[in-house]
Design a protein around this motif. Structure first.
Motif, PDB file in Angstrom:
ATOM      1  N   ASN B 331      43.970  39.231  53.011  1.00  0.00           N
ATOM      2  CA  ASN B 331      42.597  39.379  52.528  1.00  0.00           C
ATOM      3  C   ASN B 331      42.162  40.829  52.492  1.00  0.00           C
ATOM      4  N   HIS B 332      42.495  41.532  53.562  1.00  0.00           N
ATOM      5  CA  HIS B 332      42.093  42.935  53.604  1.00  0.00           C
ATOM      6  C   HIS B 332      42.760  43.708  52.484  1.00  0.00           C
ATOM      7  N   ALA B 333      44.030  43.429  52.243  1.00  0.00           N
ATOM      8  CA  ALA B 333      44.728  44.145  51.173  1.00  0.00           C
ATOM      9  C   ALA B 333      44.022  43.944  49.844  1.00  0.00           C
ATOM     10  N   THR B 334      43.597  42.711  49.557  1.00  0.00           N
ATOM     11  CA  THR B 334      42.991  42.479  48.243  1.00  0.00           C
ATOM     12  C   THR B 334      41.612  43.127  48.146  1.00  0.00           C
ATOM     13  N   PHE B 335      40.730  42.865  49.121  1.00  0.00           N
ATOM     14  CA  PHE B 335      39.382  43.427  48.909  1.00  0.00           C
ATOM     15  C   PHE B 335      39.363  44.946  49.105  1.00  0.00           C
ATOM     16  N   LYS B 336      40.198  45.484  50.008  1.00  0.00           N
ATOM     17  CA  LYS B 336      40.135  46.926  50.227  1.00  0.00           C
ATOM     18  C   LYS B 336      40.755  47.706  49.078  1.00  0.00           C
ATOM     19  N   ALA B 337      41.843  47.166  48.512  1.00  0.00           N
ATOM     20  CA  ALA B 337      42.436  47.850  47.361  1.00  0.00           C
ATOM     21  C   ALA B 337      41.437  47.881  46.207  1.00  0.00           C
ATOM     22  N   SER B 338      40.736  46.754  45.977  1.00  0.00           N
ATOM     23  CA  SER B 338      39.778  46.746  44.875  1.00  0.00           C
ATOM     24  C   SER B 338      38.622  47.696  45.166  1.00  0.00           C
ATOM     25  N   LEU B 339      38.217  47.799  46.433  1.00  0.00           N
ATOM     26  CA  LEU B 339      37.116  48.717  46.753  1.00  0.00           C
ATOM     27  C   LEU B 339      37.543  50.175  46.550  1.00  0.00           C
ATOM     28  N   ALA B 378      33.027  40.599  50.440  1.00  0.00           N
ATOM     29  CA  ALA B 378      34.222  40.057  51.095  1.00  0.00           C
ATOM     30  C   ALA B 378      34.518  40.844  52.348  1.00  0.00           C
ATOM     31  N   MET B 379      34.357  42.185  52.234  1.00  0.00           N
ATOM     32  CA  MET B 379      34.585  43.052  53.391  1.00  0.00           C
ATOM     33  C   MET B 379      33.596  42.704  54.510  1.00  0.00           C
ATOM     34  N   ALA B 380      32.366  42.406  54.140  1.00  0.00           N
ATOM     35  CA  ALA B 380      31.360  42.067  55.142  1.00  0.00           C
ATOM     36  C   ALA B 380      31.583  40.680  55.731  1.00  0.00           C
ATOM     37  N   GLY B 381      32.370  39.854  55.022  1.00  0.00           N
ATOM     38  CA  GLY B 381      32.645  38.525  55.538  1.00  0.00           C
ATOM     39  C   GLY B 381      31.583  37.522  55.165  1.00  0.00           C
ATOM     40  N   VAL B 382      31.201  37.529  53.892  1.00  0.00           N
ATOM     41  CA  VAL B 382      30.183  36.599  53.418  1.00  0.00           C
ATOM     42  C   VAL B 382      30.870  35.324  52.922  1.00  0.00           C
ATOM     43  N   PRO B 383      30.295  34.165  53.166  1.00  0.00           N
ATOM     44  CA  PRO B 383      30.949  32.915  52.773  1.00  0.00           C
ATOM     45  C   PRO B 383      31.291  32.867  51.287  1.00  0.00           C
ATOM     46  N   LEU B 384      32.285  32.042  50.989  1.00  0.00           N
ATOM     47  CA  LEU B 384      32.848  31.850  49.652  1.00  0.00           C
ATOM     48  C   LEU B 384      33.733  33.021  49.228  1.00  0.00           C
ATOM     49  N   LEU B 385      33.928  33.965  50.128  1.00  0.00           N
ATOM     50  CA  LEU B 385      34.870  35.056  49.847  1.00  0.00           C
ATOM     51  C   LEU B 385      35.948  35.048  50.934  1.00  0.00           C
ATOM     52  N   ASN B 386      37.114  35.620  50.582  1.00  0.00           N
ATOM     53  CA  ASN B 386      38.260  35.474  51.491  1.00  0.00           C
ATOM     54  C   ASN B 386      38.003  36.113  52.852  1.00  0.00           C
ATOM     55  N   GLY B 387      37.270  37.235  52.883  1.00  0.00           N
ATOM     56  CA  GLY B 387      37.016  37.903  54.158  1.00  0.00           C
ATOM     57  C   GLY B 387      36.323  37.008  55.157  1.00  0.00           C
ATOM     58  N   ALA B 463      39.022  38.692  41.577  1.00  0.00           N
ATOM     59  CA  ALA B 463      39.231  37.282  41.271  1.00  0.00           C
ATOM     60  C   ALA B 463      40.019  36.608  42.387  1.00  0.00           C
ATOM     61  N   LEU B 464      41.009  37.316  42.903  1.00  0.00           N
ATOM     62  CA  LEU B 464      41.791  36.762  44.010  1.00  0.00           C
ATOM     63  C   LEU B 464      40.914  36.546  45.238  1.00  0.00           C
ATOM     64  N   CYS B 465      40.026  37.519  45.503  1.00  0.00           N
ATOM     65  CA  CYS B 465      39.119  37.383  46.645  1.00  0.00           C
ATOM     66  C   CYS B 465      38.322  36.077  46.517  1.00  0.00           C
ATOM     67  N   LEU B 466      37.822  35.854  45.315  1.00  0.00           N
ATOM     68  CA  LEU B 466      37.013  34.650  45.099  1.00  0.00           C
ATOM     69  C   LEU B 466      37.855  33.393  45.193  1.00  0.00           C
ATOM     70  N   LEU B 467      38.998  33.403  44.533  1.00  0.00           N
ATOM     71  CA  LEU B 467      39.859  32.214  44.518  1.00  0.00           C
ATOM     72  C   LEU B 467      40.255  31.814  45.928  1.00  0.00           C
ATOM     73  N   ASN B 473      43.192  26.414  50.083  1.00  0.00           N
ATOM     74  CA  ASN B 473      44.361  25.547  50.229  1.00  0.00           C
ATOM     75  C   ASN B 473      45.189  25.437  48.957  1.00  0.00           C
ATOM     76  N   PHE B 474      44.621  25.834  47.829  1.00  0.00           N
ATOM     77  CA  PHE B 474      45.396  25.782  46.593  1.00  0.00           C
ATOM     78  C   PHE B 474      46.022  27.120  46.252  1.00  0.00           C
ATOM     79  N   THR B 475      45.627  28.152  46.959  1.00  0.00           N
ATOM     80  CA  THR B 475      46.154  29.479  46.608  1.00  0.00           C
ATOM     81  C   THR B 475      47.018  30.053  47.711  1.00  0.00           C
ATOM     82  N   VAL B 476      46.385  30.389  48.825  1.00  0.00           N
ATOM     83  CA  VAL B 476      47.058  31.213  49.811  1.00  0.00           C
ATOM     84  C   VAL B 476      47.822  30.374  50.835  1.00  0.00           C
TER      85      VAL B 476
END
Lengths: 113, 945
Positions: B331-339, B378-387, B463-467, B473-476
């Protein structure tokens, strides 16, 4: 006799090392020569002390270990070559640097150009 | 082989950009993507079998002698990391195409990125710890080049150096740890190490191993107190930051923790060190991130904090914590790289990264803003996001740690506090950059959306963060399953990732963190002032001053050891030898061996006393050089007597003739040197030297005594048995020299000749002023060559030569041989020089001694080569007996030809040295007006011989 040989080698080493630590080339070469004696004797006696024996086939009753002797024989000749080399190096250094100190940086030069 | 291809493809691909760059930057980017794309294809192809729990192995021996083999494995953990590395790497390649300006070399960046990708893939796919470390070091080196990509900037250079120093030092620790592990396990293979986990943990060196391995991981993953290099590495281009400092390199450290988890984790040491380091890092990073005005600085500290979180989870050691750690890595890799990429876009479009200037970007680049905001949430850890998912798992695990007893509340408390900061800096990122009024004097105005394809990588990652956040359970899930299996093995827990676990304690912690974070952000002005007052120190200055301090310390040490004084070197050398030998001898309790000691004979005692007096006299009188030399010659004579006493006639003959030659040489040389050695050594130095000399002497004496009173095994029986039958000679020493060990002797006469030629070169053109008087002020004798000596010497010459021929011929069967005969000949010739002068000799003996010396070596060599013509190896000897009239039966051995070479070399070398030294005196020394024949001769022959 073993004690005596050990003492002889110890004295030669000590004298050699002390002279090796001097500051001028000539005493160092003397020290090197003394140390050479010590080392050659050390290698020689690694064949143990065998008085009254022989290295010639058919002469005498027992044979002493000839291998250290062969090693030391060439060592003696080579150490002569090395002594000569260092000696001439010292001469050359005195000519180039103006003194015979091993560090070559004595303020008072002993050679007036 | 698939695994090897996955690693090698990016490396091969690293070359492509150099060829395609001239055809345009887009083509360059496409070509750079070829290698990673192929690797990605191979990885995806291998994925299904890994999901089924299979592990793919490749094994190629590389350096088996040191246990370094190309041993690779693809398990769940490796697959997950490899996909991150290649996937994000491809996005970065696309992104960098638009990020870099026309001035910067795109191909250089692509080549380095792909090399880095290769090294990272190597780390995650290695099945051999040593191989892993090789790749580990490559990442350190390549990251140095990547951080310093803009090598013209001081910041870039310093940041690169700092990163290299810290991660490089950590790499060395890791290597040391690996070597210790290998000593216990006997192999670097990961499988063997995992199997021996209990053995490692029980070993007394386990704490050392743990600390060393952790140092490697902590430096790489920027854990407290090594975190300081990461913010300074932000001087790298943003694609590099996005790749190295969010997704890959800093994850190598936590990867190592996860990889070594089966072998090292599960002890108290692991729990306390890893957990508390992680917790310190988590809080330190989160706290500092809030106060950074630099966009990338904020992200860097946030990265440190998230790495701390992952480390802390791995330190907990519970199975679910490990799963959470792995999940958060993804999760960190995806949201931090995008940031990072979004930050790069903002930097690119506004020309600055200062959040005090960048405000209200929502109006100018809504598309980017939307993506960045989602990632920041996502970095803050808000629901519906991977973080959110991994953070909830972290909170839940923090609540379950009970190993600290009643103090266990510290974990959830600190976790929530870090969550507060995390939300605060995420809110700051969003509010400061995209809202908060209007931008303030931007270098580029007005900012606008970046090129279309520059934003594609950000879109994919968000998009990955959201998915993942919505449909975990369908992705990661399969990736997480496989990776957890690789780390935890059979202990893999049953877990279920869900967005909604009900209204429980972790959720309350999340709510507290979110509300607290927003409140903290609203109170920021007071906090900023507090921070500015308290914490203004620049790690770079501290680091540089430490570096300079270590250089100074090294310099002090070097100055002590290497002060350009031979006396110092000699003392250190001898002192070191004494210490080493004393250390080795220390365990010896009994110096006398099993052999008996023979009685001391009076004659031998007398000889020994003479020798000792001579040696001590040499030392005591060494200020008077001539006297010392004479005393030393006494020592040489007694040494030859020792050889006689102990059955070595050859040695005695050699020693006594060498003695003559040496003393003549030294007297000659002394002529050109001061006669008196000045008294320069102070009492301190004399004491030190006496101590060293005594220690060396006593040591040698003890070793000698211990040696000669012990029995030994020798290979001499072979020589005794084969001397006559194999070498055709009865004198074993001579047969060894010219036959059995002929090749050694050949080397030795070569050295002799080389030394002589070297001396010739040094004497060439040497001019020394000559003393007109001896040491006591007496002038030289007017007659340098007394007639009686000259006449006697001439009579002696043929006799001496005859003796030397005799010694030479009998050498194979009786004491004698080439060496001794050569020395006797030399002594006879030198006597002529001494008696009659160099000029007189040169008139009569027009040899060039250097040619003599060299031809001696040639004769010996040709003898050796001769055996080739008969199909034998070099220097094979042969012999037969012939019948001479009058003389009788005579043995002729090929070894005799070799011995002739020895003889000629010895004569040539000795005479070359002495004659030239003598000539030096002759040509310079002219106390009388030069009218005689002597003068003419020396003129004629100058430069000859």
């Amino acid at each position: 006799m073993e004690v005596l040989v050990a003492v002889v080698i110890a004295v030669l080493t000590s004298c050699g090392v002390y002279l090796l630590l001097r500051g001028r080339t000539f005493p160092i070469i003397l020290g090197l020569t003394l140390l050479t004696y010590a080392v050659n004797l050390f290698i020689f006696v690694s064949g143990r002390l065998n008085p009254g024996q022989s290295t010639i086939i058919g002469v005498g009753e027992g044979y002493t270990d000839p291998l250290p002797q062969a090693l030391v024989l060439t060592a003696i000749v080579i150490s002569f070559a090395m002594t000569a080399f260092v000696m001439v190096l010292a001469l050359r250094a005195r000519a180039e640097l103006g003194n015979d100190h091993v560090d070559g940086r004595i303020k008072v030069e002993d050679v007036k150009p | 082989m698939t695994l090897l291809s996955i690693i090698l493809l990016p490396m091969v691909g690293a070359l492509l950009p150099f060829f395609t760059e001239r055809f345009g930057r887009t083509l360059c980017a496409y070509s750079a993507a070829i290698g990673p794309l192929c690797a990605l294809g191979l990885l995806i192809g291998s994925a299904p079998s890994v999901f089924n729990g299979m592990v793919d192995y490749t094994y190629l021996p590389w350096l088996p002698a040191i246990g370094l083999d190309l041993s690779l494995r693809l398990d769940g953990l490796g697959l997950m990391f490899a996909l991150l590395i290649v996937g994000i790497g491809l996005l970065v390649i696309l992104y960098a195409r638009y990020y870099l300006s026309q001035r910067d070399s795109l191909s250089k960046l692509y080549a380095l990125l792909q090399l880095f990708m290769m090294a990272m893939l190597g780390i995650v796919l290695s099945n051999n710890l040593l191989l892993l470390i090789v790749f580990w070091e490559i990442t350190s080196l390549v990251s140095f080049l990547l951080i310093g990509y803009w090598s013209g900037q001081t910041d870039a250079r310093k940041g690169a150096r700092m990163a290299l120093a810290v991660t490089g030092a950590g790499g060395l620790c890791l290597l040391a740890g690996a070597l210790l592990i290998e000593r216990i396990v006997g192999s670097f293979e990961l499988g063997a190490i995992f199997a021996a986990a209990e053995q490692i943990k029980a070993d007394p060196s386990y704490p050392v191993i743990l600390v060393l391995v952790l140092l490697g991981a902590f430096t790489k993953s920027a854990q407290f107190p090594f975190q300081f290099w990461l913010p300074h590495a932000m001087s790298a281009p943003t694609p590099v930051s996005a790749y190295l400092h969010s997704a890959t390199m800093v994850k190598a450290g936590v990867f190592l923790l996860a990889r070594m988890h089966p072998a090292l984790a599960g002890t108290d040491g692991w729990f306390y060190i890893v957990t508390f380091t992680g917790m310190a890092t988590l809080l330190f990073g989160a706290y500092n991130a809030l106060f950074k005005h630099d966009l990338k600085g904020l992200l860097a500290y946030s990265t440190i904090s998230h790495l701390g979180l992952i480390t802390m989870l791995l330190g907990f050691g519970t199975q679910l914590a490990v799963v959470a750690a792995i999940f958060h890595i993804i999760n960190h890799a995806t949201f931090k790289a995008s940031l990072f990429m979004a930050a790069g876009i903002i930097d690119h479009e506004t020309g600055t990264r200062d959040m005090r200037k960048i405000n209200g970007m929502w109006k100018y680049m809504p598309h980017t803003a939307l993506l960045a905001m989602v990632a920041a949430l996502a970095m803050a850890g808000v629901p519906l996001l991977n973080g959110f998912l991994s953070k909830e798992m972290f909170f839940s695990e923090a609540l379950h740690i009970e190993s600290m007893g009643m103090f266990s509340w510290i974990f959830p408390l600190m976790a929530t506090l870090a969550g507060v900061f995390s939300v605060a800096y995420s809110v700051r990122f969003i509010h400061d950059v995209f809202f908060n009024g209007e931008p303030i004097d931007l270098p580029k105005y007005p900012p606008h959306e970046p090129p279309r394809y520059m934003i594609v990588p950000v879109e994919i990652l968000v998009a990955l963060c959201l998915l993942v956040g919505i449909l975990p359970n369908f992705t990661v899930a399969p990736f997480l399953d496989a990776a957890s299996l690789a780390v935890l093995g059979e202990n893999k827990p049953d877990y279920h990732i869900a967005i909604w676990h009900g209204f429980n304690l972790p959720l309350i912690m999340s709510i507290v963190a979110t509300v607290g974070g927003v409140i903290m952000y609203t109170q920021r002005s007071g906090l900023f002032a507090f921070y500015e007052r308290k914490f203004r120190h620049d790690e770079k200055i501290v680091f540089e001053s430490r570096v300079q301090l270590s250089v100074r310390v090294a310099q002090l040490f070097t100055d002590f050891v290497q002060n350009n004084s031979l006396q110092r070197y000699m003392a250190l050398l001898i002192g070191a030898a004494v210490v080493v030998i004393a250390y080795a001898l220390y365990p010896m309790t009994q110096f006398q061996g099993t052999l008996g000691v023979s009685d001391i004979e009076p004659v031998s005692l007398l000889a020994a006393i003479i020798l000792i007096v001579g040696a001590l006299g040499t030392v005591l009188l060494h200020h008077n050089r001539f006297a010392a030399l004479l005393l030393m010659s006494v020592v040489g004579l007694v040494v030859s007597l020792i050889f006689v006493r102990y059955s070595a006639p050859d040695l005695a003959l050699t020693q006594i003739s060498v003695e003559v030659v040496t003393i003549v040489l030294l007297i000659l040389a002394l002529y050109f040197l001061p006669q008196i050695t000045p008294n320069e050594s102070g009492a301190k130095r004399v004491t030190r030297d006496i101590a060293l000399a005594a220690a060396a002497g006593i040591g040698m004496g003890l070793i000698t005594f211990a040696m000669i009173t012990r029995p030994y095994e020798t290979l001499s029986e072979f020589y005794v048995a084969n001397s006559v039958s194999g070498g055709g000679g009865a004198n074993i020493v001579n047969v060894i020299l010219v036959d059995f060990r002929g090749f050694d002797t050949f080397g030795e006469i070569t050295v002799l000749a080389v030394a002589a030629v070297g001396i010739y070169a040094m004497l060439n053109g040497l001019h020394l002023p000559l003393p007109q008087a001896d040491g006591e002020g007496r002038r030289w004798d007017k007659e340098p060559h007394p007639p009686i000596l000259a006449v006697m010497a001439r009579i002696l010459l043929p006799l001496a030569l005859m003796v030397s021929v005799y010694i030479f011929l009998r050498g194979h069967n009786a004491p004698g041989g080439g060496f001794i005969a050569g020395l006797v000949t030399s002594v006879a010739l030198i006597l002529q020089y001494v008696a009659s002068g160099t000029g007189w000799m040169q008139e009569r003996l027009r040899w060039k001694y250097r040619r003599v010396a060299v031809s001696g070596v040639l004769i010996a060599a040709l003898t050796g080569v001769g055996s080739w013509f008969f199909g034998y190896p070099f220097l094979t000897s042969t012999f037969s007996h012939i019948h001479w009239p009058v003389v009788g039966d005579f043995e002729l051995a090929s070894a005799m030809a070799f011995d002739t070479g020895v003889y000629v070399t010895v004569v040539g070398a000795t005479m070359l040295i002495l004659a030239h030294l003598g000539k030096l005196a002759q040509t310079s020394h002219s106390p009388r007006p030069a009218t005689s024949k002597v003068y003419k001769n020396t003129e004629v022959t100058r430069g000859e011989n």
